[in-house]
Design a protein around this motif. Structure first.
Motif, mmCIF file in Angstrom:
data_model
loop_
_atom_site.group_PDB
_atom_site.id
_atom_site.type_symbol
_atom_site.label_atom_id
_atom_site.label_comp_id
_atom_site.label_asym_id
_atom_site.label_seq_id
_atom_site.Cartn_x
_atom_site.Cartn_y
_atom_site.Cartn_z
ATOM 1 N N LEU A 1 28.606 40.054 50.564
ATOM 2 C CA LEU A 1 29.510 40.192 49.425
ATOM 3 C C LEU A 1 30.753 39.315 49.595
ATOM 4 N N SER A 2 31.228 39.177 50.821
ATOM 5 C CA SER A 2 32.357 38.278 51.064
ATOM 6 C C SER A 2 31.978 36.841 50.720
ATOM 7 N N ALA A 3 30.769 36.438 51.083
ATOM 8 C CA ALA A 3 30.298 35.092 50.752
ATOM 9 C C ALA A 3 30.181 34.928 49.238
ATOM 10 N N LEU A 4 29.720 35.975 48.550
ATOM 11 C CA LEU A 4 29.624 35.903 47.097
ATOM 12 C C LEU A 4 31.010 35.758 46.461
ATOM 13 N N ILE A 5 31.963 36.514 46.984
ATOM 14 C CA ILE A 5 33.323 36.410 46.452
ATOM 15 C C ILE A 5 33.871 35.002 46.682
ATOM 16 N N TYR A 6 33.600 34.456 47.849
ATOM 17 C CA TYR A 6 34.043 33.088 48.131
ATOM 18 C C TYR A 6 33.417 32.117 47.132
ATOM 19 N N ASP A 7 32.098 32.269 46.909
ATOM 20 C CA ASP A 7 31.420 31.394 45.953
ATOM 21 C C ASP A 7 32.019 31.526 44.554
ATOM 22 N N VAL A 8 32.382 32.750 44.193
ATOM 23 C CA VAL A 8 32.933 32.988 42.865
ATOM 24 C C VAL A 8 34.287 32.303 42.711
ATOM 25 N N THR A 9 35.073 32.339 43.772
ATOM 26 C CA THR A 9 36.456 31.861 43.648
ATOM 27 C C THR A 9 36.661 30.395 44.017
ATOM 28 N N LYS A 10 35.710 29.751 44.649
ATOM 29 C CA LYS A 10 35.972 28.395 45.138
ATOM 30 C C LYS A 10 36.028 27.343 44.024
ATOM 31 N N ASN A 11 35.330 27.547 42.946
ATOM 32 C CA ASN A 11 35.305 26.545 41.875
ATOM 33 C C ASN A 11 35.951 27.069 40.592
ATOM 34 N N VAL A 12 36.987 27.847 40.733
ATOM 35 C CA VAL A 12 37.627 28.442 39.567
ATOM 36 C C VAL A 12 38.339 27.361 38.762
ATOM 37 N N LYS A 13 38.038 27.379 37.483
ATOM 38 C CA LYS A 13 38.718 26.445 36.584
ATOM 39 C C LYS A 13 39.983 27.124 36.073
ATOM 40 N N PRO A 14 41.011 26.375 35.847
ATOM 41 C CA PRO A 14 42.235 26.979 35.310
ATOM 42 C C PRO A 14 41.931 27.757 34.029
ATOM 43 N N GLY A 15 42.501 28.947 33.942
ATOM 44 C CA GLY A 15 42.292 29.801 32.773
ATOM 45 C C GLY A 15 41.137 30.764 32.936
ATOM 46 N N SER A 16 40.399 30.689 34.058
ATOM 47 C CA SER A 16 39.238 31.560 34.287
ATOM 48 C C SER A 16 39.551 32.712 35.233
ATOM 49 N N GLU A 17 40.821 32.918 35.522
ATOM 50 C CA GLU A 17 41.200 33.924 36.508
ATOM 51 C C GLU A 17 40.736 35.330 36.116
ATOM 52 N N ASN A 18 40.804 35.655 34.835
ATOM 53 C CA ASN A 18 40.376 36.991 34.387
ATOM 54 C C ASN A 18 38.890 37.210 34.637
ATOM 55 N N ALA A 19 38.088 36.216 34.390
ATOM 56 C CA ALA A 19 36.646 36.335 34.628
ATOM 57 C C ALA A 19 36.380 36.506 36.120
ATOM 58 N N VAL A 20 37.122 35.782 36.938
ATOM 59 C CA VAL A 20 36.971 35.902 38.390
ATOM 60 C C VAL A 20 37.342 37.317 38.824
ATOM 61 N N ASP A 21 38.427 37.851 38.289
ATOM 62 C CA ASP A 21 38.847 39.210 38.640
ATOM 63 C C ASP A 21 37.781 40.233 38.267
ATOM 64 N N VAL A 22 37.149 40.045 37.118
ATOM 65 C CA VAL A 22 36.089 40.964 36.686
ATOM 66 C C VAL A 22 34.909 40.901 37.658
ATOM 67 N N ILE A 23 34.505 39.703 38.043
ATOM 68 C CA ILE A 23 33.375 39.549 38.965
ATOM 69 C C ILE A 23 33.733 40.100 40.337
ATOM 70 N N LYS A 24 34.960 39.816 40.812
ATOM 71 C CA LYS A 24 35.394 40.372 42.098
ATOM 72 C C LYS A 24 35.376 41.895 42.060
ATOM 73 N N ALA A 25 35.860 42.461 40.960
ATOM 74 C CA ALA A 25 35.883 43.922 40.831
ATOM 75 C C ALA A 25 34.463 44.481 40.862
ATOM 76 N N ALA A 26 33.533 43.809 40.201
ATOM 77 C CA ALA A 26 32.140 44.277 40.207
ATOM 78 C C ALA A 26 31.561 44.228 41.614
ATOM 79 N N ILE A 27 31.849 43.157 42.335
ATOM 80 C CA ILE A 27 31.342 43.033 43.702
ATOM 81 C C ILE A 27 31.993 44.081 44.603
ATOM 82 N N ASP A 28 33.309 44.247 44.460
ATOM 83 C CA ASP A 28 34.011 45.271 45.252
ATOM 84 C C ASP A 28 33.465 46.668 44.956
#
Length: 187
Positions: A116-143
């Motif tokens: 799950l840590s690797a998945l979170i890293y994958d989710v956050t490494k290529n974040v485009k500006p303005g996509s922070e909310n989507a990243v937070d949702v995915i992180k929350a789902a993984i958590d």
């Protein structure tokens, strides 16, 4: 963030596989434990029947009521001893199951956490500006998925601990039933 649907599908598949591996490992440990308890119960039942038949034979051969009573009294100690031995063997089985179950759960929890840590890293490494909310949702789902693993493991450990405590109580109660040794000098 997941740059294509295939990454998201792979992440979902990985989470599902982790859940299934954990479930299979823990179920296997539980089934092994049930098999051991059944084997112990079968052996105990077999010994009990044999002991009852032997005791019946001895009682039928008693020459008078006093001999019958002495024979019956002599059967109490082995019966209580058998119950105590059963409790002790059951306790060992439960302790072994608990140890194996805990080790399997800990192993799978560590594996899940790393994945799950690797998945979170994958989710956050290529974040485009303005996509922070989507990243937070995915992180929350993984958590939340990981918190689910932790909760199941905690509840299972509590259940195993409760079973161990009940077995210990039952074993202690049976042990308290041991008759005092006969005092031959008092007779």
């Amino acid at each position: 963030m997941f740059t294509n649907p295939e990454q998201f599908a792979n992440a979902t598949k990985t989470l599902f596989e982790l859940q299934m591996n954990t479930f299979n490992a823990l179920t296997s440990k539980a089934v092994d434990g049930v098999e051991q308890v059944i084997a112990l119960n079968m052996a105990t039942a077999k010994n009990s029947v044999k002991g009852s038949v032997d005791a019946g034979m001895e009682l039928s051969q008693a020459k008078d009521p006093k001999a019958a009573m002495d024979t019956a009294a002599s059967q109490v100690q082995p019966a209580v001893g058998g119950a105590v031995a059963y409790g002790e063997q059951l306790k060992v089985i439960i302790e072994d199951i608990h140890k194996e179950f805990t080790e399997a759960a800990d192993h799978h929890m560590a594996e899940a956490k790393n994945t799950l840590s690797a998945l979170i890293y994958d989710v956050t490494k290529n974040v485009k500006p303005g996509s922070e909310n989507a990243v937070d949702v995915i992180k929350a789902a993984i958590d939340n998925a990981f918190k689910g693993y932790e909760e199941v493991t905690r509840a299972t450990r509590e259940a195993v601990k409760t079973v161990e405590q009940e077995i210990a109580k039952a074993t202690a109660q049976v042990g308290a039933l041991k008759p005092a040794p006969k005092n031959e000098a008092a007779e």
